[in-house]
Design a protein around this motif. Structure first.
Motif, PDB file in Angstrom:
ATOM      1  N   ALA A  29      19.040   2.423  15.030  1.00  4.20           N
ATOM      2  CA  ALA A  29      19.904   1.383  14.487  1.00  4.20           C
ATOM      3  C   ALA A  29      19.068   0.159  14.138  1.00  4.20           C
ATOM      4  O   ALA A  29      18.015  -0.069  14.727  1.00  4.20           O
ATOM      5  N   PRO A  30      19.538  -0.641  13.186  1.00  2.00           N
ATOM      6  CA  PRO A  30      18.802  -1.870  12.873  1.00  2.00           C
ATOM      7  C   PRO A  30      18.816  -2.798  14.081  1.00  2.00           C
ATOM      8  O   PRO A  30      19.763  -2.777  14.868  1.00  2.00           O
ATOM      9  N   PRO A  31      17.766  -3.589  14.251  1.00  2.00           N
ATOM     10  CA  PRO A  31      17.755  -4.508  15.394  1.00  2.00           C
ATOM     11  C   PRO A  31      18.875  -5.538  15.276  1.00  2.00           C
ATOM     12  O   PRO A  31      19.312  -5.872  14.181  1.00  2.00           O
ATOM     13  N   VAL A  32      19.327  -6.012  16.413  1.00  2.00           N
ATOM     14  CA  VAL A  32      20.360  -7.045  16.441  1.00  2.00           C
ATOM     15  C   VAL A  32      19.716  -8.368  16.048  1.00  2.00           C
ATOM     16  O   VAL A  32      18.626  -8.705  16.512  1.00  2.00           O
ATOM     17  N   GLY A  33      20.389  -9.101  15.200  1.00  2.00           N
ATOM     18  CA  GLY A  33      19.875 -10.386  14.731  1.00  2.00           C
ATOM     19  C   GLY A  33      20.075 -11.486  15.766  1.00  2.00           C
ATOM     20  O   GLY A  33      20.055 -11.237  16.971  1.00  2.00           O
ATOM     21  N   SER A  34      20.303 -12.688  15.285  1.00  2.00           N
ATOM     22  CA  SER A  34      20.467 -13.823  16.191  1.00  2.00           C
ATOM     23  C   SER A  34      21.709 -13.618  17.058  1.00  2.00           C
ATOM     24  O   SER A  34      22.683 -12.991  16.643  1.00  2.00           O
ATOM     25  N   LEU A  35      21.635 -14.150  18.266  1.00  2.00           N
ATOM     26  CA  LEU A  35      22.710 -13.952  19.240  1.00  2.00           C
ATOM     27  C   LEU A  35      23.499 -15.239  19.440  1.00  2.00           C
ATOM     28  O   LEU A  35      22.909 -16.314  19.587  1.00  2.00           O
ATOM     29  N   PRO A  36      24.820 -15.132  19.496  1.00  2.00           N
ATOM     30  CA  PRO A  36      25.608 -16.309  19.858  1.00  2.00           C
ATOM     31  C   PRO A  36      25.397 -16.613  21.342  1.00  2.00           C
ATOM     32  O   PRO A  36      24.996 -15.744  22.110  1.00  2.00           O
ATOM     33  N   THR A 106      28.440  -5.671  18.714  1.00  2.00           N
ATOM     34  CA  THR A 106      28.346  -5.518  17.271  1.00  2.00           C
ATOM     35  C   THR A 106      29.424  -4.561  16.784  1.00  2.00           C
ATOM     36  O   THR A 106      30.005  -3.821  17.571  1.00  2.00           O
ATOM     37  N   ARG A 107      29.658  -4.571  15.500  1.00  2.00           N
ATOM     38  CA  ARG A 107      30.572  -3.591  14.908  1.00  2.00           C
ATOM     39  C   ARG A 107      29.693  -2.435  14.453  1.00  2.00           C
ATOM     40  O   ARG A 107      28.911  -2.568  13.532  1.00  2.00           O
ATOM     41  N   GLY A 108      29.812  -1.318  15.142  1.00  2.00           N
ATOM     42  CA  GLY A 108      28.940  -0.185  14.850  1.00  2.00           C
ATOM     43  C   GLY A 108      27.495  -0.540  15.176  1.00  2.00           C
ATOM     44  O   GLY A 108      27.219  -1.176  16.187  1.00  2.00           O
ATOM     45  N   GLU A 109      26.603  -0.158  14.281  1.00  2.00           N
ATOM     46  CA  GLU A 109      25.182  -0.422  14.510  1.00  2.00           C
ATOM     47  C   GLU A 109      24.662  -1.509  13.588  1.00  2.00           C
ATOM     48  O   GLU A 109      23.520  -1.487  13.144  1.00  2.00           O
ATOM     49  N   SER A 110      25.508  -2.492  13.283  1.00  2.00           N
ATOM     50  CA  SER A 110      25.093  -3.583  12.406  1.00  2.00           C
ATOM     51  C   SER A 110      24.254  -4.601  13.172  1.00  2.00           C
ATOM     52  O   SER A 110      24.212  -4.596  14.398  1.00  2.00           O
ATOM     53  N   ALA A 111      23.587  -5.468  12.452  1.00  2.00           N
ATOM     54  CA  ALA A 111      22.726  -6.479  13.059  1.00  2.00           C
ATOM     55  C   ALA A 111      23.501  -7.715  13.520  1.00  2.00           C
ATOM     56  O   ALA A 111      23.004  -8.482  14.343  1.00  2.00           O
ATOM     57  N   LYS A 112      24.716  -7.917  13.015  1.00  2.00           N
ATOM     58  CA  LYS A 112      25.498  -9.108  13.359  1.00  2.00           C
ATOM     59  C   LYS A 112      26.099  -8.976  14.751  1.00  2.00           C
ATOM     60  O   LYS A 112      26.803  -8.019  15.054  1.00  2.00           O
ATOM     61  N   ALA A 113      25.819  -9.984  15.594  1.00  2.00           N
ATOM     62  CA  ALA A 113      26.350 -10.004  16.958  1.00  2.00           C
ATOM     63  C   ALA A 113      27.540 -10.963  17.040  1.00  2.00           C
ATOM     64  O   ALA A 113      27.465 -12.090  16.565  1.00  2.00           O
ATOM     65  N   PHE A 114      28.628 -10.490  17.666  1.00  2.00           N
ATOM     66  CA  PHE A 114      29.823 -11.306  17.846  1.00  2.00           C
ATOM     67  C   PHE A 114      29.843 -11.981  19.209  1.00  2.00           C
ATOM     68  O   PHE A 114      30.429 -13.042  19.369  1.00  2.00           O
ATOM     69  N   GLU A 115      29.250 -11.344  20.204  1.00  2.00           N
ATOM     70  CA  GLU A 115      29.148 -11.882  21.561  1.00  2.00           C
ATOM     71  C   GLU A 115      27.818 -11.438  22.140  1.00  2.00           C
ATOM     72  O   GLU A 115      27.201 -10.491  21.651  1.00  2.00           O
ATOM     73  N   SER A 116      27.411 -12.115  23.224  1.00  2.00           N
ATOM     74  CA  SER A 116      26.212 -11.666  23.939  1.00  2.00           C
ATOM     75  C   SER A 116      26.396 -11.866  25.435  1.00  2.00           C
ATOM     76  O   SER A 116      27.206 -12.691  25.875  1.00  2.00           O
ATOM     77  N   ARG A 117      25.673 -11.085  26.200  1.00  2.00           N
ATOM     78  CA  ARG A 117      25.624 -11.203  27.661  1.00  2.00           C
ATOM     79  C   ARG A 117      24.172 -10.976  28.072  1.00  2.00           C
ATOM     80  O   ARG A 117      23.502 -10.091  27.539  1.00  2.00           O
ATOM     81  N   THR A 118      23.710 -11.761  29.024  1.00  2.00           N
ATOM     82  CA  THR A 118      22.337 -11.627  29.525  1.00  2.00           C
ATOM     83  C   THR A 118      22.365 -11.508  31.042  1.00  2.00           C
ATOM     84  O   THR A 118      23.099 -12.250  31.714  1.00  2.00           O
ATOM     85  N   PHE A 119      21.573 -10.588  31.558  1.00  2.00           N
ATOM     86  CA  PHE A 119      21.421 -10.402  32.988  1.00  2.00           C
ATOM     87  C   PHE A 119      19.934 -10.528  33.300  1.00  2.00           C
ATOM     88  O   PHE A 119      19.125  -9.737  32.799  1.00  2.00           O
ATOM     89  N   VAL A 120      19.575 -11.531  34.088  1.00  2.00           N
ATOM     90  CA  VAL A 120      18.190 -11.724  34.494  1.00  2.00           C
ATOM     91  C   VAL A 120      18.023 -10.989  35.819  1.00  2.00           C
ATOM     92  O   VAL A 120      18.653 -11.357  36.821  1.00  2.00           O
ATOM     93  N   VAL A 121      17.203  -9.941  35.821  1.00  2.00           N
ATOM     94  CA  VAL A 121      17.029  -9.107  37.008  1.00  2.00           C
ATOM     95  C   VAL A 121      15.677  -9.391  37.622  1.00  2.00           C
ATOM     96  O   VAL A 121      14.644  -9.253  36.960  1.00  2.00           O
ATOM     97  N   ASN A 122      15.705  -9.800  38.890  1.00  2.00           N
ATOM     98  CA  ASN A 122      14.472 -10.076  39.636  1.00  2.00           C
ATOM     99  C   ASN A 122      14.356  -9.022  40.735  1.00  2.00           C
ATOM    100  O   ASN A 122      15.217  -8.931  41.617  1.00  2.00           O
ATOM    101  N   VAL A 123      13.288  -8.231  40.661  1.00  2.00           N
ATOM    102  CA  VAL A 123      13.053  -7.174  41.650  1.00  2.00           C
ATOM    103  C   VAL A 123      11.904  -7.614  42.545  1.00  2.00           C
ATOM    104  O   VAL A 123      10.820  -7.965  42.063  1.00  2.00           O
ATOM    105  N   SER A 124      12.166  -7.636  43.862  1.00  2.00           N
ATOM    106  CA  SER A 124      11.110  -8.031  44.800  1.00  2.00           C
ATOM    107  C   SER A 124      10.715  -6.870  45.706  1.00  2.00           C
ATOM    108  O   SER A 124      11.313  -5.829  45.683  1.00  2.00           O
TER     109      SER A 124
END
Length: 124
Positions: A29-36, A106-124
């Motif tokens: 799929a094309p890469p996701v563009g800028s993220l909201p 995204t809608r299908g595999e398009s590059a336009k992002a409607f929402e985003s979520r980020t999870f920062v995972v720290n493994v010790s």
């Protein structure tokens, strides 16, 4: 006799069809563009543990996709499933370090992002 001359053509045709199918399957799929702007959560764990993230289903043909590369030395995806009203992704904590799991809606595999979520995972 005629079959012996046709046989190599049949094999060549079958190989060409298989190669074109393999090429299509490898296309990504094309890469996701800028993220909201979106929510960010921090997760602390230790190597060997499993970490699950839940992303809410959305209507209108929209799906969650991994939007940015993450460090596979820190985590790798173990499984994914629809659970109730969520898509749940499970990651295995492989080794010490920190990585970001960034998802885009995204809608299908398009590059336009409607929402985003980020999870920062720290493994010790």
């Amino acid at each position: 006799m005629v079959f012996e001359r046709v046989k190599p053509l049949i094999v060549a045709g079958a190989l060409a069809a298989a190669a074109s199918t393999a090429s299509a399957a490898q296309a990504s799929a094309p890469p996701v563009g800028s993220l909201p702007a979106g929510h960010t959560a921090r997760i602390q764990t230790v190597a060997g543990e499993l970490v699950a993230v839940a992303l809410p289903h959305r209507a209108g043909g929209k799906t969650w996709r991994v939007a940015r590369a993450f460090d596979s030395k820190v985590v790798t995806e173990a499984s994914e499933a629809d659970v109730g009203k969520n898509v749940v992704l499970v990651f295995r904590a492989n080794g010490k370090g920190t990585t970001r799991l960034v998802f885009a809606l995204t809608r299908g595999e398009s590059a336009k992002a409607f929402e985003s979520r980020t999870f920062v995972v720290n493994v010790s």
